[in-house]
Design a protein around this motif. Sequence first.
Motif, PDB file in Angstrom:
ATOM      1  N   SER A   2       0.925  -1.180   0.097  1.00 50.77           N
ATOM      2  CA  SER A   2       0.108   0.273   0.047  1.00 50.77           C
ATOM      3  C   SER A   2       1.178   1.186   0.239  1.00 50.77           C
ATOM      4  CB  SER A   2      -0.887   0.275   0.880  1.00 50.77           C
ATOM      5  OG  SER A   2      -1.603  -0.964   1.428  1.00 50.77           O
ATOM      6  N   CYS A  19       0.382   6.055  12.729  1.00 48.06           N
ATOM      7  CA  CYS A  19       0.618   4.709  11.901  1.00 48.06           C
ATOM      8  C   CYS A  19      -0.474   3.922  12.763  1.00 48.06           C
ATOM      9  CB  CYS A  19       1.804   4.347  11.117  1.00 48.06           C
ATOM     10  SG  CYS A  19       1.161   2.392  10.233  1.00 48.06           S
ATOM     11  N   THR A  21      -1.211   0.905  12.695  1.00 47.20           N
ATOM     12  CA  THR A  21      -0.922  -0.281  12.603  1.00 47.20           C
ATOM     13  C   THR A  21       0.579  -0.882  12.892  1.00 47.20           C
ATOM     14  OG1 THR A  21      -1.150  -0.296  10.325  1.00 47.20           O
ATOM     15  CG2 THR A  21      -2.887  -1.467  11.522  1.00 47.20           C
ATOM     16  N   ASP A  40       0.748  -5.336   6.646  1.00 48.01           N
ATOM     17  CA  ASP A  40       0.065  -4.539   8.391  1.00 48.01           C
ATOM     18  C   ASP A  40      -0.512  -2.982   7.261  1.00 48.01           C
ATOM     19  OD1 ASP A  40       0.429  -6.907   9.689  1.00 48.01           O
ATOM     20  OD2 ASP A  40       2.320  -6.283  10.910  1.00 48.01           O
ATOM     21  N   CYS A  41       0.116  -2.569   6.187  1.00 48.89           N
ATOM     22  CA  CYS A  41      -0.798  -1.361   6.415  1.00 48.89           C
ATOM     23  C   CYS A  41      -2.689  -0.948   5.601  1.00 48.89           C
ATOM     24  CB  CYS A  41      -0.491  -0.993   4.726  1.00 48.89           C
ATOM     25  SG  CYS A  41      -0.991   0.565   4.690  1.00 48.89           S
ATOM     26  N   GLN A  42      -3.585  -0.316   6.394  1.00 46.05           N
ATOM     27  CA  GLN A  42      -4.734  -0.900   5.949  1.00 46.05           C
ATOM     28  C   GLN A  42      -4.909   0.967   5.505  1.00 46.05           C
ATOM     29  OE1 GLN A  42      -6.493  -3.145   7.874  1.00 46.05           O
ATOM     30  NE2 GLN A  42      -4.615  -3.991   8.138  1.00 46.05           N
ATOM     31  N   CYS A  44      -4.641   3.510   5.294  1.00 49.76           N
ATOM     32  CA  CYS A  44      -5.947   4.948   6.023  1.00 49.76           C
ATOM     33  C   CYS A  44      -4.958   5.974   5.878  1.00 49.76           C
ATOM     34  CB  CYS A  44      -6.059   4.530   7.534  1.00 49.76           C
ATOM     35  SG  CYS A  44      -4.091   4.931   8.303  1.00 49.76           S
ATOM     36  N   LYS A  62      -4.736  -2.024  -2.663  1.00 51.50           N
ATOM     37  CA  LYS A  62      -5.600  -2.458  -1.364  1.00 51.50           C
ATOM     38  C   LYS A  62      -6.106  -1.692  -1.015  1.00 51.50           C
ATOM     39  CE  LYS A  62      -4.094  -4.585   3.212  1.00 51.50           C
ATOM     40  NZ  LYS A  62      -2.913  -4.611   3.659  1.00 51.50           N
ATOM     41  N   THR A  63      -7.517  -3.064  -0.776  1.00 53.05           N
ATOM     42  CA  THR A  63      -8.528  -1.809  -0.496  1.00 53.05           C
ATOM     43  C   THR A  63      -9.449  -3.019   1.265  1.00 53.05           C
ATOM     44  OG1 THR A  63     -10.098  -3.505  -1.981  1.00 53.05           O
ATOM     45  CG2 THR A  63      -9.676  -1.696  -2.735  1.00 53.05           C
ATOM     46  N   ILE A  64     -10.106  -2.387   1.962  1.00 54.87           N
ATOM     47  CA  ILE A  64      -9.746  -3.111   2.920  1.00 54.87           C
ATOM     48  C   ILE A  64     -11.939  -2.885   2.384  1.00 54.87           C
ATOM     49  CG2 ILE A  64     -10.605  -2.356   5.649  1.00 54.87           C
ATOM     50  CD1 ILE A  64      -8.570  -0.243   4.771  1.00 54.87           C
TER      51      ILE A  64
END
Length: 70
Positions: A2, A19, A21, A40-42, A44, A62-64
């Motif tokens: 990400s 951050c 996470t 681990d990147c979300q 955000c 990357k999508t959450i």
Amino acid sequence: MSIERIDGCIGCGTCVSTCPTDVLRLNEKTGKAEIRYPQDCQVCYLCQQYCPVDAITISAGKTIPAITAW
């Protein structure tokens, strides 16, 4: 990944502290931020938003998934 890259980091540590996470860490030798745990990147965008020198580039690859409470 990400977070694509960090270019022009001044080593202030703002991205590390924002951050949620713990993806970013300051390198002990260079004193600059590095991507330590990219998985681990979300995505955000907090690190990018609060970076005072706009050194962080994030890809939206990357999508959450949306969290639904039933």
